[in-house]
Motif scaffolding. Structure first.
Motif, PDB file in Angstrom:
ATOM      1  N   VAL A   1      -5.060 127.632  39.923  1.00  0.00           N
ATOM      2  CA  VAL A   1      -5.239 127.080  38.575  1.00  0.00           C
ATOM      3  C   VAL A   1      -6.022 125.763  38.660  1.00  0.00           C
ATOM      4  O   VAL A   1      -6.945 125.526  37.873  1.00  0.00           O
ATOM      5  N   TYR A   2      -5.674 124.928  39.658  1.00  0.00           N
ATOM      6  CA  TYR A   2      -6.366 123.641  39.841  1.00  0.00           C
ATOM      7  C   TYR A   2      -7.852 123.830  40.147  1.00  0.00           C
ATOM      8  O   TYR A   2      -8.647 122.911  39.941  1.00  0.00           O
ATOM      9  N   TYR A   3      -8.229 125.001  40.663  1.00  0.00           N
ATOM     10  CA  TYR A   3      -9.633 125.260  40.942  1.00  0.00           C
ATOM     11  C   TYR A   3     -10.441 125.291  39.637  1.00  0.00           C
ATOM     12  O   TYR A   3     -11.619 124.963  39.613  1.00  0.00           O
ATOM     13  N   TYR A   4      -9.779 125.637  38.538  1.00  0.00           N
ATOM     14  CA  TYR A   4     -10.489 125.776  37.263  1.00  0.00           C
ATOM     15  C   TYR A   4     -10.326 124.560  36.344  1.00  0.00           C
ATOM     16  O   TYR A   4     -11.206 124.269  35.542  1.00  0.00           O
ATOM     17  N   VAL A   5      -9.192 123.879  36.430  1.00  0.00           N
ATOM     18  CA  VAL A   5      -8.984 122.662  35.629  1.00  0.00           C
ATOM     19  C   VAL A   5      -8.298 121.615  36.483  1.00  0.00           C
ATOM     20  O   VAL A   5      -7.491 121.943  37.351  1.00  0.00           O
ATOM     21  N   SER A   6      -8.617 120.334  36.218  1.00  0.00           N
ATOM     22  CA  SER A   6      -8.113 119.288  37.110  1.00  0.00           C
ATOM     23  C   SER A   6      -6.668 118.878  36.804  1.00  0.00           C
ATOM     24  O   SER A   6      -5.977 118.382  37.677  1.00  0.00           O
ATOM     25  N   ASN A   7      -6.210 119.058  35.565  1.00  0.00           N
ATOM     26  CA  ASN A   7      -4.813 118.717  35.235  1.00  0.00           C
ATOM     27  C   ASN A   7      -4.426 119.360  33.900  1.00  0.00           C
ATOM     28  O   ASN A   7      -5.254 119.990  33.232  1.00  0.00           O
ATOM     29  N   LYS A   8      -3.157 119.172  33.533  1.00  0.00           N
ATOM     30  CA  LYS A   8      -2.633 119.848  32.332  1.00  0.00           C
ATOM     31  C   LYS A   8      -3.302 119.331  31.069  1.00  0.00           C
ATOM     32  O   LYS A   8      -3.561 120.096  30.140  1.00  0.00           O
ATOM     33  N   GLU A   9      -3.584 118.026  31.047  1.00  0.00           N
ATOM     34  CA  GLU A   9      -4.247 117.453  29.878  1.00  0.00           C
ATOM     35  C   GLU A   9      -5.620 118.103  29.659  1.00  0.00           C
ATOM     36  O   GLU A   9      -5.989 118.471  28.545  1.00  0.00           O
ATOM     37  N   GLN A  10      -6.368 118.267  30.773  1.00  0.00           N
ATOM     38  CA  GLN A  10      -7.672 118.931  30.709  1.00  0.00           C
ATOM     39  C   GLN A  10      -7.522 120.356  30.187  1.00  0.00           C
ATOM     40  O   GLN A  10      -8.355 120.859  29.439  1.00  0.00           O
TER      41      GLN A  10
ATOM     42  N   MET B   1      -5.168 123.570  18.630  1.00  0.00           N
ATOM     43  CA  MET B   1      -6.101 122.879  17.744  1.00  0.00           C
ATOM     44  C   MET B   1      -5.378 121.908  16.816  1.00  0.00           C
ATOM     45  O   MET B   1      -5.877 120.818  16.543  1.00  0.00           O
ATOM     46  N   VAL B   2      -4.205 122.309  16.320  1.00  0.00           N
ATOM     47  CA  VAL B   2      -3.524 121.423  15.369  1.00  0.00           C
ATOM     48  C   VAL B   2      -2.530 120.489  16.053  1.00  0.00           C
ATOM     49  O   VAL B   2      -2.120 119.488  15.477  1.00  0.00           O
ATOM     50  N   ARG B   3      -2.132 120.792  17.288  1.00  0.00           N
ATOM     51  CA  ARG B   3      -1.092 120.002  17.923  1.00  0.00           C
ATOM     52  C   ARG B   3      -1.551 119.164  19.111  1.00  0.00           C
ATOM     53  O   ARG B   3      -0.778 118.353  19.629  1.00  0.00           O
ATOM     54  N   ALA B   4      -2.782 119.365  19.561  1.00  0.00           N
ATOM     55  CA  ALA B   4      -3.246 118.648  20.754  1.00  0.00           C
ATOM     56  C   ALA B   4      -3.030 117.143  20.604  1.00  0.00           C
ATOM     57  O   ALA B   4      -2.530 116.483  21.513  1.00  0.00           O
ATOM     58  N   GLU B   5      -3.370 116.634  19.441  1.00  0.00           N
ATOM     59  CA  GLU B   5      -3.335 115.175  19.232  1.00  0.00           C
ATOM     60  C   GLU B   5      -1.939 114.557  19.326  1.00  0.00           C
ATOM     61  O   GLU B   5      -1.804 113.358  19.526  1.00  0.00           O
ATOM     62  N   ASP B   6      -0.890 115.382  19.153  1.00  0.00           N
ATOM     63  CA  ASP B   6       0.477 114.832  19.160  1.00  0.00           C
ATOM     64  C   ASP B   6       1.062 114.705  20.563  1.00  0.00           C
ATOM     65  O   ASP B   6       2.229 114.333  20.712  1.00  0.00           O
ATOM     66  N   GLN B   7       0.316 115.068  21.586  1.00  0.00           N
ATOM     67  CA  GLN B   7       0.920 115.256  22.909  1.00  0.00           C
ATOM     68  C   GLN B   7       0.787 114.077  23.880  1.00  0.00           C
ATOM     69  O   GLN B   7       0.710 114.290  25.079  1.00  0.00           O
ATOM     70  N   ASP B   8       0.775 112.863  23.408  1.00  0.00           N
ATOM     71  CA  ASP B   8       0.701 111.698  24.298  1.00  0.00           C
ATOM     72  C   ASP B   8      -0.470 111.801  25.266  1.00  0.00           C
ATOM     73  O   ASP B   8      -0.303 111.702  26.489  1.00  0.00           O
ATOM     74  N   LEU B   9      -1.651 112.050  24.740  1.00  0.00           N
ATOM     75  CA  LEU B   9      -2.836 112.186  25.586  1.00  0.00           C
ATOM     76  C   LEU B   9      -3.398 110.818  25.948  1.00  0.00           C
ATOM     77  O   LEU B   9      -3.042 109.804  25.335  1.00  0.00           O
ATOM     78  N   SER B  10      -4.296 110.796  26.914  1.00  0.00           N
ATOM     79  CA  SER B  10      -4.958 109.543  27.275  1.00  0.00           C
ATOM     80  C   SER B  10      -5.819 109.091  26.091  1.00  0.00           C
ATOM     81  O   SER B  10      -6.268 109.926  25.302  1.00  0.00           O
ATOM     82  N   PRO B  11      -6.040 107.783  25.972  1.00  0.00           N
ATOM     83  CA  PRO B  11      -6.848 107.299  24.839  1.00  0.00           C
ATOM     84  C   PRO B  11      -8.228 107.968  24.790  1.00  0.00           C
ATOM     85  O   PRO B  11      -8.713 108.318  23.710  1.00  0.00           O
ATOM     86  N   ALA B  12      -8.848 108.172  25.955  1.00  0.00           N
ATOM     87  CA  ALA B  12     -10.186 108.790  25.973  1.00  0.00           C
ATOM     88  C   ALA B  12     -10.122 110.209  25.412  1.00  0.00           C
ATOM     89  O   ALA B  12     -10.968 110.617  24.603  1.00  0.00           O
ATOM     90  N   MET B  13      -9.112 110.949  25.833  1.00  0.00           N
ATOM     91  CA  MET B  13      -8.960 112.329  25.355  1.00  0.00           C
ATOM     92  C   MET B  13      -8.685 112.358  23.850  1.00  0.00           C
ATOM     93  O   MET B  13      -9.250 113.174  23.118  1.00  0.00           O
ATOM     94  N   SER B  14      -7.811 111.457  23.389  1.00  0.00           N
ATOM     95  CA  SER B  14      -7.507 111.374  21.963  1.00  0.00           C
ATOM     96  C   SER B  14      -8.774 111.107  21.149  1.00  0.00           C
ATOM     97  O   SER B  14      -8.993 111.729  20.114  1.00  0.00           O
ATOM     98  N   ARG B  15      -9.577 110.168  21.650  1.00  0.00           N
ATOM     99  CA  ARG B  15     -10.824 109.840  20.943  1.00  0.00           C
ATOM    100  C   ARG B  15     -11.736 111.053  20.866  1.00  0.00           C
ATOM    101  O   ARG B  15     -12.331 111.331  19.839  1.00  0.00           O
ATOM    102  N   HIS B  16     -11.832 111.789  21.983  1.00  0.00           N
ATOM    103  CA  HIS B  16     -12.693 112.967  22.049  1.00  0.00           C
ATOM    104  C   HIS B  16     -12.237 114.024  21.019  1.00  0.00           C
ATOM    105  O   HIS B  16     -13.045 114.581  20.272  1.00  0.00           O
ATOM    106  N   ILE B  17     -10.942 114.252  20.982  1.00  0.00           N
ATOM    107  CA  ILE B  17     -10.388 115.248  20.047  1.00  0.00           C
ATOM    108  C   ILE B  17     -10.611 114.801  18.606  1.00  0.00           C
ATOM    109  O   ILE B  17     -11.043 115.589  17.754  1.00  0.00           O
ATOM    110  N   LYS B  18     -10.336 113.531  18.331  1.00  0.00           N
ATOM    111  CA  LYS B  18     -10.545 112.984  16.975  1.00  0.00           C
ATOM    112  C   LYS B  18     -11.998 113.141  16.553  1.00  0.00           C
ATOM    113  O   LYS B  18     -12.291 113.485  15.414  1.00  0.00           O
TER     114      LYS B  18
END
Lengths: 238, 238
Positions: A71-80, A130-147
Motif C-alpha cells: 500500500v505504501y508503494y502507492y501512497v505515502s501515508n493515510k492522509e495522502q 468529498m464531504v468529510r475530508a476536511e473534518d479529519q484533523d488534516l495538516s494545514p497544507a492539506m486543508s488549504r488544498h482541499i478548501k
C-alpha cells in the motif's frame, strides 16, 4: 462523458494486440495505475464504512490481500490516501466543467450537466471523502488544498448560474445562495446514499437535476406564468 | 411564529407583578428553565466550535462560570447534553409542523413555512448538533431516538409534498427524492453558516425557500410554460 469509461480499469480489458516495443512499459504503467486505483477505491470504501480514524492502512491492505508495504508503494501515508479519495471524486466534477466549457448550449444546460456529474460523484464510494475530508484533523497544507478545490467548484457553479442569468436560461437569482442550495442538496447524498439501493447514483443525480429544473426555469416561462394560484395563498404569520 | 418569542429567556423579561401565592414556585421553575437553556446553548456553541469529542463538561461549565456539578444538575451526562441540543433544534421544526397542521392554506404554503423554520434551525447554534449528533458514537438507544425524530421530520415533509401534489399546489414529483433534496440543501447550511455573517439565519432560510419555489411551481404554471426555450437545448453526451 463517464470518467470511469476511460479509466485504466476499463482500458485494461481492451485486446493488447499492439506490436510496439513500448508496449511492455506502457502496460507496466497501466498496471501500476490499475493497482493504485484499487488501493484508492478500497480506502474510500473503508473510510466510508468505518470512518477515517477507525481505518488503518493494515485494514486496507487486508481488504486487497496485500501487505502494508505494498500500500505504501502507492501512497505515502493515510492522509495522502484520504486526499487521493477526495481528488478521485472531485476530479469527476472538474472533468464535467472542462467538458461543458466550450459547448454552445445555454448555461442552464451546461449547469445541469455539471450537477448531474456532481450528484453521481456524491453517490459514488468517494462521496463520503468529498464531504468529510476536511473534518479529519488534516495538516494545514492539506486543508488549504482541499478548501481551494472546493472553492474552485463552488465558483464554477456560481459562474454558470451568472452566465445563465445573462443568457436568459436561468431566472435572476442570488448566484451564491443558489450555488449553496444546489451543492448542499447534492452533498447530502453522501450522507444518505448507500450502494445497492433501488436507484443507481446516475438515477439519483438525474432525479435531483429534474427537481432543480423548475427552480431554474427560463425567464420567459416565469413571465407568462399565471398569477392566479398566488391569490389562493394564505399569509402565514411568522 | 417564532419559537424563541415564547422561550423562558424572553418570558423572564415580563414584569412579575402577580400577587399569586404560586408565583415564587413558578418563578423558581422558570429560573431553572432559563438556566437549563443557557447550559444547552453553551454546549451547542462548544460542540459546534470544538467538536463533540473535544468538548468536556468542564469546558461548558467554564464558559458559564459555574462548576461542573452545576452543569450535572441540569443534564446527567455529555450524551444527554448533545441530545438536548439536537432536540432544541428539531423542536423548532416540529413546532412549525404543528402550527401549519390545521391551516387552510395550500400544502405548498404550509411546506414553505416548515422549510423556513427548518432553515432557521439549521442556521442556529443547534444546526451542527442536528446534522452531526448521529456520528458521535452514541448509545444504541440514543441513536434510535435521534433516527426516529429525523424520520418523523422526513415523513412530515414527504406528506406535505404529497398533499401539495393532490391539491395541485405542487407539480407532480417523487416525494421521497424531493424531500431529500430540500432537506439536504437546508442541512448543509449547518456546514457553511457561521453567525455574524452578512445574512441572518432567517434571511438565509427565506432565500432558500425562494430558490425552492420555482422547483415546486403550481401545476397550472407548468401547463402554460412555453416550450420554445427547450428547443435551444443541445444534447450533452454523457
Amino acid at each position: 462523458m463517464n470518467s470511469r469509461r476511460a479509466s485504466p480499469l476499463q482500458a485494461g480489458k481492451l485486446p493488447a494486440a499492439s506490436a510496439s516495443p513500448w508496449r511492455a512499459s506502457r502496460e507496466r504503467r497501466r498496471d501500476r495505475e490499475v493497482k493504485r486505483e484499487a488501493v484508492i477505491r478500497a480506502a474510500a470504501r473503508a473510510f466510508n464504512h468505518k470512518g477515517y480514524h477507525n481505518t488503518s492502512l493494515d485494514d486496507i491492505a487486508a481488504t486487497l490481500e496485500v501487505t502494508k508495504p505494498t500500500v505504501y508503494y502507492y501512497v505515502s501515508n493515510k492522509e495522502q490516501l484520504l486526499f487521493q479519495c477526495f481528488l478521485a471524486g472531485v476530479e469527476q466534477i472538474r472533468a464535467a466543467f472542462r467538458e461543458v466549457k466550450d459547448l454552445e448550449a445555454p448555461a442552464r444546460e451546461r449547469l445541469k450537466a455539471v450537477l448531474r456529474h456532481y450528484g453521481e460523484a456524491m453517490a459514488s464510494e468517494f462521496g463520503w471523502c468529498m464531504v468529510r475530508a476536511e473534518d479529519q484533523d488534516l495538516s494545514p497544507a492539506m486543508s488549504r488544498h482541499i478548501k481551494a478545490l472546493k472553492s474552485e467548484i463552488d465558483q464554477g457553479i456560481r459562474r454558470l448560474i451568472r452566465e445563465g442569468i445573462q443568457d436568459g436560461s436561468i431566472e435572476p437569482c442570488d448566484p451564491k445562495m443558489t450555488a449553496f442550495a444546489l451543492a448542499g442538496a447534492l452533498n447530502w447524498i453522501a450522507h444518505w446514499y448507500r450502494e445497492n439501493q433501488s436507484l443507481t447514483g446516475a438515477e439519483i443525480a438525474s432525479a435531483f437535476v429534474t427537481i432543480f429544473e423548475g427552480g431554474l426555469r427560463p425567464r420567459s416561462a416565469s413571465q407568462v406564468a399565471p398569477r392566479a394560484p398566488l391569490r389562493r395563498r394564505v399569509r402565514i404569520a411568522r
